[in-house]
Design a protein around this motif. Structure first.
Motif, PDB file in Angstrom:
ATOM      1  N   ALA A  39     -40.354  13.981 -29.593  1.00  6.89           N
ATOM      2  CA  ALA A  39     -41.284  12.920 -29.976  1.00  6.89           C
ATOM      3  C   ALA A  39     -42.627  13.157 -29.290  1.00  6.89           C
ATOM      4  CB  ALA A  39     -40.715  11.570 -29.588  1.00  6.89           C
ATOM      5  N   PRO A  40     -43.691  12.610 -29.843  1.00 10.17           N
ATOM      6  CA  PRO A  40     -45.015  12.795 -29.239  1.00 10.17           C
ATOM      7  C   PRO A  40     -45.042  12.356 -27.782  1.00 10.17           C
ATOM      8  CG  PRO A  40     -45.222  11.835 -31.420  1.00 10.17           C
ATOM      9  CD  PRO A  40     -43.759  11.841 -31.103  1.00 10.17           C
ATOM     10  N   GLY A  41     -45.502  13.240 -26.919  1.00 13.32           N
ATOM     11  CA  GLY A  41     -45.616  12.924 -25.510  1.00 13.32           C
ATOM     12  C   GLY A  41     -44.321  12.944 -24.735  1.00 13.32           C
ATOM     13  N   LYS A  42     -43.248  13.392 -25.368  1.00 13.25           N
ATOM     14  CA  LYS A  42     -41.953  13.405 -24.689  1.00 13.25           C
ATOM     15  C   LYS A  42     -41.377  14.809 -24.661  1.00 13.25           C
ATOM     16  CE  LYS A  42     -40.697   8.613 -25.661  1.00 13.25           C
ATOM     17  NZ  LYS A  42     -39.613   7.704 -26.134  1.00 13.25           N
ATOM     18  N   VAL A  43     -40.374  15.003 -23.811  1.00 15.74           N
ATOM     19  CA  VAL A  43     -39.734  16.311 -23.733  1.00 15.74           C
ATOM     20  C   VAL A  43     -38.778  16.481 -24.910  1.00 15.74           C
ATOM     21  CG1 VAL A  43     -39.926  16.381 -21.228  1.00 15.74           C
ATOM     22  CG2 VAL A  43     -37.859  15.442 -22.282  1.00 15.74           C
ATOM     23  N   ARG A  44     -38.486  17.737 -25.211  1.00 19.62           N
ATOM     24  CA  ARG A  44     -37.542  18.033 -26.282  1.00 19.62           C
ATOM     25  C   ARG A  44     -36.146  17.625 -25.831  1.00 19.62           C
ATOM     26  NH1 ARG A  44     -38.235  23.717 -29.289  1.00 19.62           N
ATOM     27  NH2 ARG A  44     -40.356  22.876 -29.120  1.00 19.62           N
ATOM     28  N   SER A  84     -29.341   5.522 -41.437  1.00 21.40           N
ATOM     29  CA  SER A  84     -29.743   4.352 -40.644  1.00 21.40           C
ATOM     30  C   SER A  84     -30.853   4.712 -39.667  1.00 21.40           C
ATOM     31  CB  SER A  84     -28.533   3.801 -39.881  1.00 21.40           C
ATOM     32  OG  SER A  84     -27.492   3.448 -40.763  1.00 21.40           O
ATOM     33  N   LEU A  85     -31.861   5.353 -40.180  1.00 24.05           N
ATOM     34  CA  LEU A  85     -32.938   5.834 -39.322  1.00 24.05           C
ATOM     35  C   LEU A  85     -33.704   4.689 -38.676  1.00 24.05           C
ATOM     36  CD1 LEU A  85     -34.072   8.816 -41.500  1.00 24.05           C
ATOM     37  CD2 LEU A  85     -33.458   8.981 -39.088  1.00 24.05           C
ATOM     38  N   LYS A  86     -34.166   4.957 -37.464  1.00 21.16           N
ATOM     39  CA  LYS A  86     -34.913   3.975 -36.683  1.00 21.16           C
ATOM     40  C   LYS A  86     -36.284   4.555 -36.325  1.00 21.16           C
ATOM     41  CE  LYS A  86     -30.596   2.575 -34.427  1.00 21.16           C
ATOM     42  NZ  LYS A  86     -29.895   2.401 -33.125  1.00 21.16           N
ATOM     43  N   PRO A  87     -37.251   3.700 -36.046  1.00 19.97           N
ATOM     44  CA  PRO A  87     -38.572   4.219 -35.650  1.00 19.97           C
ATOM     45  C   PRO A  87     -38.496   5.165 -34.454  1.00 19.97           C
ATOM     46  CG  PRO A  87     -38.745   1.903 -36.203  1.00 19.97           C
ATOM     47  CD  PRO A  87     -37.269   2.240 -36.239  1.00 19.97           C
ATOM     48  N   GLU A  88     -37.562   4.946 -33.557  1.00 16.90           N
ATOM     49  CA  GLU A  88     -37.430   5.811 -32.388  1.00 16.90           C
ATOM     50  C   GLU A  88     -36.862   7.186 -32.715  1.00 16.90           C
ATOM     51  OE1 GLU A  88     -36.298   2.666 -32.737  1.00 16.90           O
ATOM     52  OE2 GLU A  88     -34.362   2.400 -31.725  1.00 16.90           O
ATOM     53  N   ASP A  89     -36.457   7.390 -33.953  1.00 19.48           N
ATOM     54  CA  ASP A  89     -36.020   8.728 -34.387  1.00 19.48           C
ATOM     55  C   ASP A  89     -37.212   9.596 -34.795  1.00 19.48           C
ATOM     56  OD1 ASP A  89     -33.260   7.141 -36.029  1.00 19.48           O
ATOM     57  OD2 ASP A  89     -33.211   8.236 -34.119  1.00 19.48           O
ATOM     58  N   THR A  90     -38.392   9.020 -34.825  1.00 16.24           N
ATOM     59  CA  THR A  90     -39.592   9.775 -35.168  1.00 16.24           C
ATOM     60  C   THR A  90     -39.817  10.908 -34.188  1.00 16.24           C
ATOM     61  OG1 THR A  90     -40.667   7.879 -36.222  1.00 16.24           O
ATOM     62  CG2 THR A  90     -42.103   9.632 -35.394  1.00 16.24           C
ATOM     63  N   ALA A  91     -39.903  12.127 -34.723  1.00 15.61           N
ATOM     64  CA  ALA A  91     -40.040  13.307 -33.872  1.00 15.61           C
ATOM     65  C   ALA A  91     -40.145  14.550 -34.748  1.00 15.61           C
ATOM     66  CB  ALA A  91     -38.832  13.442 -32.942  1.00 15.61           C
ATOM     67  N   VAL A  92     -40.461  15.645 -34.107  1.00 17.92           N
ATOM     68  CA  VAL A  92     -40.309  16.950 -34.739  1.00 17.92           C
ATOM     69  C   VAL A  92     -38.894  17.413 -34.449  1.00 17.92           C
ATOM     70  CG1 VAL A  92     -41.088  19.337 -34.830  1.00 17.92           C
ATOM     71  CG2 VAL A  92     -42.756  17.498 -34.476  1.00 17.92           C
ATOM     72  N   TYR A 106     -23.766  22.357 -24.173  1.00 10.48           N
ATOM     73  CA  TYR A 106     -24.298  22.170 -25.522  1.00 10.48           C
ATOM     74  C   TYR A 106     -25.615  21.401 -25.549  1.00 10.48           C
ATOM     75  CZ  TYR A 106     -22.416  17.460 -25.029  1.00 10.48           C
ATOM     76  OH  TYR A 106     -22.163  16.194 -24.578  1.00 10.48           O
ATOM     77  N   TYR A 107     -25.873  20.610 -24.531  1.00 13.84           N
ATOM     78  CA  TYR A 107     -27.033  19.734 -24.527  1.00 13.84           C
ATOM     79  C   TYR A 107     -28.265  20.381 -23.902  1.00 13.84           C
ATOM     80  CZ  TYR A 107     -25.336  19.338 -19.772  1.00 13.84           C
ATOM     81  OH  TYR A 107     -24.897  19.640 -18.520  1.00 13.84           O
ATOM     82  N   HIS A 108     -28.083  21.585 -23.320  1.00 11.92           N
ATOM     83  CA  HIS A 108     -29.169  22.193 -22.551  1.00 11.92           C
ATOM     84  C   HIS A 108     -29.991  23.128 -23.432  1.00 11.92           C
ATOM     85  CE1 HIS A 108     -31.396  23.846 -19.269  1.00 11.92           C
ATOM     86  NE2 HIS A 108     -30.742  23.085 -18.409  1.00 11.92           N
ATOM     87  N   ARG A 109     -31.297  23.001 -23.375  1.00 15.52           N
ATOM     88  CA  ARG A 109     -32.164  23.840 -24.191  1.00 15.52           C
ATOM     89  C   ARG A 109     -31.974  25.320 -23.920  1.00 15.52           C
ATOM     90  NH1 ARG A 109     -37.959  21.577 -22.973  1.00 15.52           N
ATOM     91  NH2 ARG A 109     -36.945  21.181 -20.990  1.00 15.52           N
ATOM     92  N   LEU A 110     -31.703  25.688 -22.696  1.00 10.41           N
ATOM     93  CA  LEU A 110     -31.573  27.103 -22.332  1.00 10.41           C
ATOM     94  C   LEU A 110     -30.319  27.746 -22.910  1.00 10.41           C
ATOM     95  CD1 LEU A 110     -32.808  27.074 -18.634  1.00 10.41           C
ATOM     96  CD2 LEU A 110     -34.064  27.710 -20.705  1.00 10.41           C
ATOM     97  N   THR A 111     -29.405  26.940 -23.425  1.00 13.03           N
ATOM     98  CA  THR A 111     -28.210  27.488 -24.059  1.00 13.03           C
ATOM     99  C   THR A 111     -28.554  28.180 -25.371  1.00 13.03           C
ATOM    100  OG1 THR A 111     -26.818  25.769 -23.068  1.00 13.03           O
ATOM    101  CG2 THR A 111     -25.970  26.834 -25.066  1.00 13.03           C
ATOM    102  N   TYR A 112     -29.659  27.807 -25.972  1.00 10.29           N
ATOM    103  CA  TYR A 112     -30.030  28.258 -27.305  1.00 10.29           C
ATOM    104  C   TYR A 112     -31.070  29.370 -27.221  1.00 10.29           C
ATOM    105  CZ  TYR A 112     -27.568  24.011 -28.475  1.00 10.29           C
ATOM    106  OH  TYR A 112     -26.605  23.045 -28.594  1.00 10.29           O
TER     107      TYR A 112
END
Length: 125
Positions: A39-44, A84-92, A106-112
């Protein structure tokens, strides 16, 4: 090397649905696949992932029961069904591939290892 291309993003009202697609340039049957978002201004952040066999899926608490990941190895495609999308799902939203994915990483970016360019999802209230 795997090239990933996301599509299917767009604008939708809260409560609506979107289906994102991720097309891989090569075979994905030996790869685990995941979706992240930023999301804008937030971490991936991690959204969801699926194991090589497809037998295991992982979800962030914020999307459990609303988002579903699936894969079609014959077509080298990965999908993210978002309901059931929510405004907080807005992101790239980014598609990513991993050689060694487990229940502990599975949740860590460095795994990918490989990432797509992302597709924008905007949810309005």
């Amino acid at each position: 090397q795997v090239q990933l291309l996301e599509s299917g993003g767009g604008s939708v009202q809260a409560g609506g649905s979107l289906r994102l697609s991720c097309a891989a340039s090569g075979r994905i049957r030996r790869l685990s696949m995941g979706w992240f978002r930023q999301a804008p201004g937030k971490v991936r952040e991690f959204v969801t992932a699926i194991s090589r066999s497809g037998s295991d899926t992982y979800h962030a608490d914020s999307v459990k029961g609303r988002f579903t990941i699936s894969r079609d190895d014959a077509e080298n495609m990965v999908y993210l069904q978002m309901n059931s999308l929510k405004p907080e799902d807005t992101a790239v939203y980014y598609c990513a591939s991993a050689l060694l994915l487990s229940s502990s990483n599975y949740y860590h970016r460095l795994t990918y290892e490989y990432w797509g360019q992302g597709t924008m999802v905007t949810v309005s209230s």
